[in-house]
Design an enzyme around this catalytic site. Structure first.
Site, PDB file in Angstrom:
ATOM      1  N   HIS A  61       0.853  -1.184   0.000  1.00 21.61           N
ATOM      2  CA  HIS A  61       0.000   0.000   0.000  1.00 21.61           C
ATOM      3  C   HIS A  61       0.885   1.228   0.000  1.00 21.61           C
ATOM      4  CE1 HIS A  61      -3.437   2.570   0.804  1.00 21.61           C
ATOM      5  NE2 HIS A  61      -2.649   3.234   1.625  1.00 21.61           N
TER       6      HIS A  61
ATOM      7  N   ASP B 292     -15.106   2.258   7.525  1.00 25.02           N
ATOM      8  CA  ASP B 292     -14.087   3.220   7.110  1.00 25.02           C
ATOM      9  C   ASP B 292     -14.695   4.290   6.206  1.00 25.02           C
ATOM     10  OD1 ASP B 292     -11.371   4.295   6.665  1.00 25.02           O
ATOM     11  OD2 ASP B 292     -11.744   3.602   4.629  1.00 25.02           O
TER      12      ASP B 292
ATOM     13  N   ARG C  57     -14.836  12.457   8.894  1.00 24.70           N
ATOM     14  CA  ARG C  57     -13.553  13.123   9.150  1.00 24.70           C
ATOM     15  C   ARG C  57     -13.307  14.226   8.130  1.00 24.70           C
ATOM     16  NH1 ARG C  57      -9.679   8.402   8.479  1.00 24.70           N
ATOM     17  NH2 ARG C  57      -8.091   9.982   8.759  1.00 24.70           N
TER      18      ARG C  57
ATOM     19  N   SER D 172      -7.582   3.451   9.291  1.00 29.67           N
ATOM     20  CA  SER D 172      -8.289   3.493   8.014  1.00 29.67           C
ATOM     21  C   SER D 172      -7.564   2.653   6.959  1.00 29.67           C
ATOM     22  CB  SER D 172      -8.402   4.955   7.573  1.00 29.67           C
ATOM     23  OG  SER D 172      -8.807   5.060   6.234  1.00 29.67           O
TER      24      SER D 172
ATOM     25  N   LYS E 201      -8.562  -1.693   5.689  1.00 27.87           N
ATOM     26  CA  LYS E 201      -8.826  -2.147   4.319  1.00 27.87           C
ATOM     27  C   LYS E 201      -7.842  -3.245   3.909  1.00 27.87           C
ATOM     28  CE  LYS E 201      -9.034   2.255   3.529  1.00 27.87           C
ATOM     29  NZ  LYS E 201      -9.039   3.633   3.002  1.00 27.87           N
TER      30      LYS E 201
HETATM   31  N1  URA Z   1      -5.750   7.054   3.236  1.00 26.72           N
HETATM   32  C1  URA Z   1      -6.723   6.307   3.783  1.00 26.72           C
HETATM   33  O1  URA Z   1      -7.107   5.260   3.242  1.00 26.72           O
HETATM   34  N2  URA Z   1      -7.305   6.732   4.923  1.00 26.72           N
HETATM   35  C2  URA Z   1      -6.932   7.859   5.554  1.00 26.72           C
HETATM   36  O2  URA Z   1      -7.466   8.170   6.580  1.00 26.72           O
HETATM   37  C3  URA Z   1      -5.917   8.638   4.967  1.00 26.72           C
HETATM   38  C4  URA Z   1      -5.329   8.195   3.814  1.00 26.72           C
END
Ligand code: URA
Ligand code: CA
Length: 435
Positions: A82, A161, A168, A183, A187
């Site tokens: 990621h 999320d 947010r 977050s 995932k």
């Molecule tokens: N990328 C994400 O997937 N979540 C966040 O909170 C910030 C960057």
């Protein structure tokens, strides 16, 4: 459990239990806890922070808020990476086939670009015919036969999320390291990989602007991965200038092919080797980083990694001749150079500014639903530290209209500065964080 008591506990700096965190996430996902209570909790977390244990509990609660992607049908160790997002960051298109060619299984779910940062799905869609949505059975079958598949994330991955991120985004609570870590990791955990390698970017074009913040985010995510039973490592890499030379979707696919031929940007190739060697070592394909790198370099030299990209594109319905002849990918017709105003050394080739220039020409979206133009973008010809002379071309912009070209140029002109005295190139990788 009462929601106001949980909010008050965090407001006063207390540590929430796993049960309290799970209760809040369940309530947010079902809609039973209203937005105003969730946002009060998010703001309390923003100011008070969370321990690694709380952050792990939050991550797992979010990961389990929807269906987990079931990869049990895939034989072998499943690896994922990621990137926290950047400009000219084409690593997935290089890494995924490279790591698969080495023998690991890459079952990757990628995202779209937002703001000045690009997304892998958009890049792949610039290859005519390429399908980013496969049925779960097709996805698993392709990973077993080809070794790699890259698809879009399905809607039911970590729904909590999506809910929290939307809150947010409008309550000034995005910039919280535990919330970002949870977050991202929720995932990654929901999508089933055994091995997770994180590329945490730092610099103007990245989420994290300081090395200290990047280090905190990287360590926290590695810790969450460890506590969740995933083999996890992170690399902190530079995003003060674009990673590769191309910024824009078709242009980046072209650069990925060049990189797999061993001809692309040195920085992009170097970061891909750095990340790929960590992925294959954690997967148990290689014993240590040195031998991993030698083997990966050989897979590039021999054309095996490029052949893997070709196989992946063909398997997902894309026309593989674009991998053989990437210059056939559509590139916008209006072209303009950004030139050096003086002679000297490039002191700045600002990632954020170049990303915004590409976005202004249509390469990226300001909002999730905006359309994009896959054929536009820019290619840089100089990096920080390079010696240049007045009038030399520093970047070429490609747009679909004269107006867009001028708009992009007016932004991109401010991306470069030239110093009369020599400038040291910034490090590409600042450090690695291992479990
Ligand atoms: N990328 C994400 O997937 N979540 C966040 O909170 C910030 C960057
Ligand atoms: Ca990316």
């Amino acid at each position: 459990m009462r929601v106001p008591d949980i909010i008050a506990k965090k407001r006063d700096g207390g540590e929430l239990s796993r049960e309290e965190i799970e209760f809040m996430i369940r309530g947010a996902t079902s809609g039973e806890i209203p937005d105003y209570q969730m946002t009060a909790l998010l703001m309390a977390v923003y100011f008070r922070g969370m321990t690694p244990e709380e952050t792990t509990a939050l991550t797992l609660a979010m990961a389990h808020s929807g269906a987990l992607v079931d990869l049990a049908g895939i034989r072998g160790v499943k690896v994922d990476k990621h990137s926290t997002g950047g400009v000219g960051d084409t690593t997935t298109l290089v890494l995924a086939p490279l790591v698969a060619a080495a023998g690991a299984r890459v079952a990757k779910m990628s995202g779209r670009g937002l703001g000045h940062t690009g997304g892998t799905l958009d890049k792949l869609e610039s290859i005519p015919g390429f399908r980013i949505s496969l049925a779960p059975s097709e996805f698993i079958a392709q990973v077993n036969t080809v070794g790699v598949a890259v698809v879009g994330q399905t809607a039911d991955v970590a729904p909590a999320d999506k809910i929290l991120y939307a809150l947010r985004d409008v309550t000034a609570t995005v910039d919280s390291i535990p919330l970002i870590a949870a977050s991202i990791m929720s995932k990654k955990i929901a999508t089933g990989a055994d091995v997770i390698v994180l590329d945490v970017k730092v610099g103007s074009g990245a989420f994290m602007r300081s090395l200290a913040d990047a280090r905190n985010l990287a360590s926290l995510m590695v810790e969450i991965g460890r506590m969740s039973g995933r083999r996890t490592a992170a690399v902190i890499s530079d995003m003060s200038q674009p990673l590769g030379r191309a910024v824009g979707n078709s242009l980046e696919v072209r650069e990925a092919v060049h990189t797999l031929r061993g001809e692309g940007s040195r920085r992009l190739l170097e970061l891909c080797l750095e990340l790929a060697s960590r992925m294959t070592v954690l997967a148990g394909v290689h014993e240590e980083l040195g031998t991993a790198r030698e083997h990966l370099e050989m897979l590039i030299k021999s054309g095996v990694a490029l052949a893997k990209l070709r196989d992946m594109v063909a398997a997902q319905g894309g026309d593989p001749t674009y991998v053989d002849f990437p210059e056939r990918l559509p590139v916008a017709p209006f072209e303009r150079a950004v030139v050096a105003r003086g002679s000297g050394h490039v002191a700045r080739a600002d990632a954020l500014t170049l990303g915004r220039a590409a976005m202004a020409m249509g390469a990226g979206r300001a909002r999730k639903e905006d359309p994009i133009d896959l054929s536009v973008g820019l290619v840089t010809h100089a990096e920080v530290g390079d010696e240049v002379h007045a009038g030399q071309c520093l970047a070429t912009l490609y747009a679909s209209s004269r107006d867009k070209l001028e708009e992009g140029a007016s932004i991109a002109d401010g991306a470069f500065s030239i110093s009369e005295t020599p400038v040291a190139a910034p490090p590409l990788v600042y450090e690695a964080v291992d479990a």
